[in-house]
Motif scaffolding. Structure first.
Motif, PDB file in Angstrom:
ATOM      1  N   TYR A  38      42.874  36.789   5.792  1.00  0.00           N
ATOM      2  CA  TYR A  38      43.337  35.519   5.249  1.00  0.00           C
ATOM      3  C   TYR A  38      42.162  34.679   4.768  1.00  0.00           C
ATOM      4  O   TYR A  38      42.204  34.073   3.695  1.00  0.00           O
ATOM      5  CB  TYR A  38      44.133  34.742   6.310  1.00  0.00           C
ATOM      6  CG  TYR A  38      44.554  33.372   5.847  1.00  0.00           C
ATOM      7  CD1 TYR A  38      45.679  33.204   5.048  1.00  0.00           C
ATOM      8  CD2 TYR A  38      43.803  32.246   6.183  1.00  0.00           C
ATOM      9  CE1 TYR A  38      46.060  31.945   4.598  1.00  0.00           C
ATOM     10  CE2 TYR A  38      44.176  30.982   5.740  1.00  0.00           C
ATOM     11  CZ  TYR A  38      45.304  30.834   4.952  1.00  0.00           C
ATOM     12  OH  TYR A  38      45.668  29.598   4.506  1.00  0.00           O
ATOM     13  N   ALA A  42      43.097  34.763   1.132  1.00  0.00           N
ATOM     14  CA  ALA A  42      44.130  33.752   0.931  1.00  0.00           C
ATOM     15  C   ALA A  42      43.672  32.316   1.136  1.00  0.00           C
ATOM     16  O   ALA A  42      44.410  31.381   0.797  1.00  0.00           O
ATOM     17  CB  ALA A  42      45.318  34.042   1.854  1.00  0.00           C
ATOM     18  N   PHE A  43      42.469  32.125   1.668  1.00  0.00           N
ATOM     19  CA  PHE A  43      42.009  30.759   1.883  1.00  0.00           C
ATOM     20  C   PHE A  43      41.518  30.178   0.558  1.00  0.00           C
ATOM     21  O   PHE A  43      40.736  30.827  -0.144  1.00  0.00           O
ATOM     22  CB  PHE A  43      40.887  30.718   2.921  1.00  0.00           C
ATOM     23  CG  PHE A  43      40.592  29.340   3.425  1.00  0.00           C
ATOM     24  CD1 PHE A  43      41.411  28.755   4.374  1.00  0.00           C
ATOM     25  CD2 PHE A  43      39.509  28.624   2.936  1.00  0.00           C
ATOM     26  CE1 PHE A  43      41.138  27.475   4.845  1.00  0.00           C
ATOM     27  CE2 PHE A  43      39.236  27.343   3.395  1.00  0.00           C
ATOM     28  CZ  PHE A  43      40.055  26.768   4.351  1.00  0.00           C
ATOM     29  N   PRO A  44      41.953  28.969   0.160  1.00  0.00           N
ATOM     30  CA  PRO A  44      41.525  28.385  -1.122  1.00  0.00           C
ATOM     31  C   PRO A  44      40.005  28.351  -1.242  1.00  0.00           C
ATOM     32  O   PRO A  44      39.324  27.825  -0.360  1.00  0.00           O
ATOM     33  CB  PRO A  44      42.127  26.977  -1.082  1.00  0.00           C
ATOM     34  CG  PRO A  44      43.311  27.093  -0.180  1.00  0.00           C
ATOM     35  CD  PRO A  44      42.906  28.094   0.872  1.00  0.00           C
ATOM     36  N   ASN A  45      39.499  28.910  -2.342  1.00  0.00           N
ATOM     37  CA  ASN A  45      38.043  29.019  -2.507  1.00  0.00           C
ATOM     38  C   ASN A  45      37.552  28.349  -3.792  1.00  0.00           C
ATOM     39  O   ASN A  45      36.349  28.202  -3.987  1.00  0.00           O
ATOM     40  CB  ASN A  45      37.630  30.499  -2.509  1.00  0.00           C
ATOM     41  CG  ASN A  45      36.142  30.688  -2.311  1.00  0.00           C
ATOM     42  OD1 ASN A  45      35.459  29.807  -1.776  1.00  0.00           O
ATOM     43  ND2 ASN A  45      35.621  31.813  -2.733  1.00  0.00           N
ATOM     44  N   ILE A  74      33.261  28.059  -7.217  1.00  0.00           N
ATOM     45  CA  ILE A  74      33.817  28.401  -5.905  1.00  0.00           C
ATOM     46  C   ILE A  74      33.001  27.784  -4.777  1.00  0.00           C
ATOM     47  O   ILE A  74      31.848  27.375  -4.957  1.00  0.00           O
ATOM     48  CB  ILE A  74      33.881  29.944  -5.713  1.00  0.00           C
ATOM     49  CG1 ILE A  74      32.488  30.570  -5.865  1.00  0.00           C
ATOM     50  CG2 ILE A  74      34.865  30.555  -6.692  1.00  0.00           C
ATOM     51  CD1 ILE A  74      32.460  32.054  -5.605  1.00  0.00           C
ATOM     52  N   HIS A 103      41.734  24.983  -6.388  1.00  0.00           N
ATOM     53  CA  HIS A 103      42.238  25.469  -5.094  1.00  0.00           C
ATOM     54  C   HIS A 103      42.796  26.895  -5.149  1.00  0.00           C
ATOM     55  O   HIS A 103      43.544  27.304  -4.259  1.00  0.00           O
ATOM     56  CB  HIS A 103      43.304  24.523  -4.519  1.00  0.00           C
ATOM     57  CG  HIS A 103      42.883  23.085  -4.498  1.00  0.00           C
ATOM     58  ND1 HIS A 103      41.756  22.661  -3.807  1.00  0.00           N
ATOM     59  CD2 HIS A 103      43.401  21.987  -5.100  1.00  0.00           C
ATOM     60  CE1 HIS A 103      41.623  21.357  -3.977  1.00  0.00           C
ATOM     61  NE2 HIS A 103      42.594  20.920  -4.753  1.00  0.00           N
ATOM     62  N   ASP A 105      42.883  30.795  -4.454  1.00  0.00           N
ATOM     63  CA  ASP A 105      42.249  31.642  -3.453  1.00  0.00           C
ATOM     64  C   ASP A 105      41.655  32.868  -4.151  1.00  0.00           C
ATOM     65  O   ASP A 105      41.874  33.103  -5.333  1.00  0.00           O
ATOM     66  CB  ASP A 105      43.230  32.043  -2.346  1.00  0.00           C
ATOM     67  CG  ASP A 105      44.475  32.742  -2.873  1.00  0.00           C
ATOM     68  OD1 ASP A 105      44.321  33.682  -3.685  1.00  0.00           O
ATOM     69  OD2 ASP A 105      45.593  32.372  -2.476  1.00  0.00           O
ATOM     70  N   ASN A 106      40.884  33.645  -3.396  1.00  0.00           N
ATOM     71  CA  ASN A 106      40.203  34.799  -3.985  1.00  0.00           C
ATOM     72  C   ASN A 106      41.186  35.837  -4.517  1.00  0.00           C
ATOM     73  O   ASN A 106      40.933  36.488  -5.535  1.00  0.00           O
ATOM     74  CB  ASN A 106      39.271  35.442  -2.959  1.00  0.00           C
ATOM     75  CG  ASN A 106      38.070  34.569  -2.657  1.00  0.00           C
ATOM     76  OD1 ASN A 106      37.610  33.821  -3.510  1.00  0.00           O
ATOM     77  ND2 ASN A 106      37.567  34.648  -1.430  1.00  0.00           N
ATOM     78  N   TRP A 107      42.307  35.996  -3.826  1.00  0.00           N
ATOM     79  CA  TRP A 107      43.320  36.955  -4.275  1.00  0.00           C
ATOM     80  C   TRP A 107      43.861  36.539  -5.644  1.00  0.00           C
ATOM     81  O   TRP A 107      43.979  37.354  -6.547  1.00  0.00           O
ATOM     82  CB  TRP A 107      44.442  37.034  -3.249  1.00  0.00           C
ATOM     83  CG  TRP A 107      45.676  37.726  -3.757  1.00  0.00           C
ATOM     84  CD1 TRP A 107      46.824  37.142  -4.198  1.00  0.00           C
ATOM     85  CD2 TRP A 107      45.886  39.130  -3.899  1.00  0.00           C
ATOM     86  NE1 TRP A 107      47.745  38.080  -4.603  1.00  0.00           N
ATOM     87  CE2 TRP A 107      47.190  39.327  -4.424  1.00  0.00           C
ATOM     88  CE3 TRP A 107      45.108  40.250  -3.630  1.00  0.00           C
ATOM     89  CZ2 TRP A 107      47.717  40.576  -4.685  1.00  0.00           C
ATOM     90  CZ3 TRP A 107      45.634  41.504  -3.895  1.00  0.00           C
ATOM     91  CH2 TRP A 107      46.910  41.663  -4.409  1.00  0.00           C
ATOM     92  N   GLN A 108      44.170  35.275  -5.807  1.00  0.00           N
ATOM     93  CA  GLN A 108      44.687  34.785  -7.084  1.00  0.00           C
ATOM     94  C   GLN A 108      43.655  34.909  -8.196  1.00  0.00           C
ATOM     95  O   GLN A 108      43.967  35.321  -9.315  1.00  0.00           O
ATOM     96  CB  GLN A 108      45.129  33.322  -6.936  1.00  0.00           C
ATOM     97  CG  GLN A 108      46.343  33.124  -6.039  1.00  0.00           C
ATOM     98  CD  GLN A 108      46.599  31.669  -5.730  1.00  0.00           C
ATOM     99  OE1 GLN A 108      45.663  30.873  -5.572  1.00  0.00           O
ATOM    100  NE2 GLN A 108      47.882  31.302  -5.628  1.00  0.00           N
TER     101      GLN A 108
END
Length: 356
Positions: A38, A42-45, A74, A103, A105-108
């Motif tokens: 996460y 998933a944490f906003p980066n 980032i 905001h 996250d790395n996944w996005q």
């Protein structure tokens, strides 16, 4: 005789206790892994506000990490780098311009970058003195280098497919704002510019050009000459009328901006045309050659093209700049009247010691 089930109870209890501890350990490890994943994915980066990121060709993971950190995209570059390994993302496969939303996250971010979901580049150009100047403006915001674009704009065979030559290809570029992708090729850019050119030259404009006996290319060439004479839209339509009167009478255009354009190929800083300059051999010497030159002397604006198409009909054959440096002109029907007007301007130049 003892009951077998009673004998095995301590063993079963110990086994269950051991299994419970293993499950607790496994759950604990699983929770820890989920927390780590996460934090990585998933944490906003991404920082706020939204930012545009350009990933150049051949960019590696480490180079991208440094770019994201240095440009303030980032919060944590190391975590982003771990995410690229986990998600098997290779930035060299998807160069381009992307919009990093606040905001994210790395996944996005990586899903967007890996999918090549680029944000369009706004390519704007308003004027250009020549092809070299135009190319400088075109390549600045996108990933094309000068060499392929220069080669294409000088390739007679390829340009003929669009109806242009290396000399007049500048007239295909209608000054405007174009939305393109950073990874566009030289060929794709020319095709897009040509589509915009065709949209600009709709039926109404084509009919106006036909009415004055000029092709769209000729209109743009004349517009470039008019533009070099004045920035005033109303005077532009009047000056266009003078040049059209001369063309109809098969008179030389005698345009100083055209001659200056030819002279600038040899020397810079020319502000004044001398009598000796009118003898030079050049297709842009409108004192010796009749008709329009083979190409424009600059990139005409839409307003100047429309000034030619909507020229003001009159019977003037001459015009000369006013001596008050207002940018406006005197207009004359006779050569004698023109000489008097031209003398006023030459006198003003002499007073300021502008001899060249």
């Amino acid at each position: 005789m003892n009951n077998p089930s009673m004998v095995n109870l301590p063993f079963v209890y110990a086994f269950l206790l051991k299994t419970k501890r293993q499950w607790q350990w496994m759950i604990g490890v699983g929770v820890l892994i989920c927390i780590i994943l996460y934090a990585i994915l998933a944490f906003p980066n991404a920082h706020a506000p939204n930012r545009l990121l350009v990933i150049p060709k051949g960019c590696t993971r480490y180079q991208l990490k440094s770019k994201l950190e240095n440009e303030g995209h980032i919060k944590n570059g190391t975590i982003f780098l771990w995410a690229t390994y986990l998600l098997r993302y290779y930035p060299e496969n998807r160069p381009g311009q992307y919009k990093i939303m606040a905001h994210m996250d790395n996944w996005q971010m990586i899903r967007m970058l890996r999918g090549g979901m680029q944000h369009p580049v706004k390519l704007t150009f308003a004027t250009a003195a020549n092809k070299a100047s135009l190319i400088d403006q075109l390549v600045r915001p996108i990933g094309i280098t000068k060499a392929p674009l220069w080669a294409l704009l000088n390739d007679a065979e390829k340009l003929s497919a669009y109806g242009f030559t290396p000399e007049n290809v500048l007239t295909m570029f209608i000054p405007d704002t174009y939305e393109i992708y950073w990874t566009i090729t030289a060929e794709q850019l020319i095709s897009k510019i040509h589509l915009a050119y065709q949209r600009f030259w709709h039926t109404i404009r084509l009919n106006k050009a036909k009415k004055i006996g000029l092709s769209p290319t000729d209109v743009s060439i004349l517009a470039s000459i008019v533009q070099a004479e004045t920035n005033d839209p109303q005077e532009a339509a009047k000056i266009a009328g003078v040049y059209l009167n001369r063309l109809k009478r098969h008179m030389p255009l005698q345009s100083d901006p055209m001659l200056i354009y030819a002279l600038k190929e040899k020397q810079c800083g020319i502000k004044r045309v001398l009598q000796q300059d009118t003898y030079m051999d050049s297709p842009y010497n409108s004192y010796r050659r009749k008709g329009l030159p083979p190409g424009p002397i600059g990139l005409p604006s839409m307003a100047m093209i429309d000034a030619v198409l909507n020229y003001i009909p009159h019977d003037y054959l001459f015009f000369s700049a006013k001596e008050d440096w207002s940018g406006l002109h005197y207009f004359a029907r006779s050569y004698t009247a023109h000489l008097k007007n031209a003398y006023k301007y030459r006198k003003a130049l002499n007073k300021l010691k502008i001899m060249r």
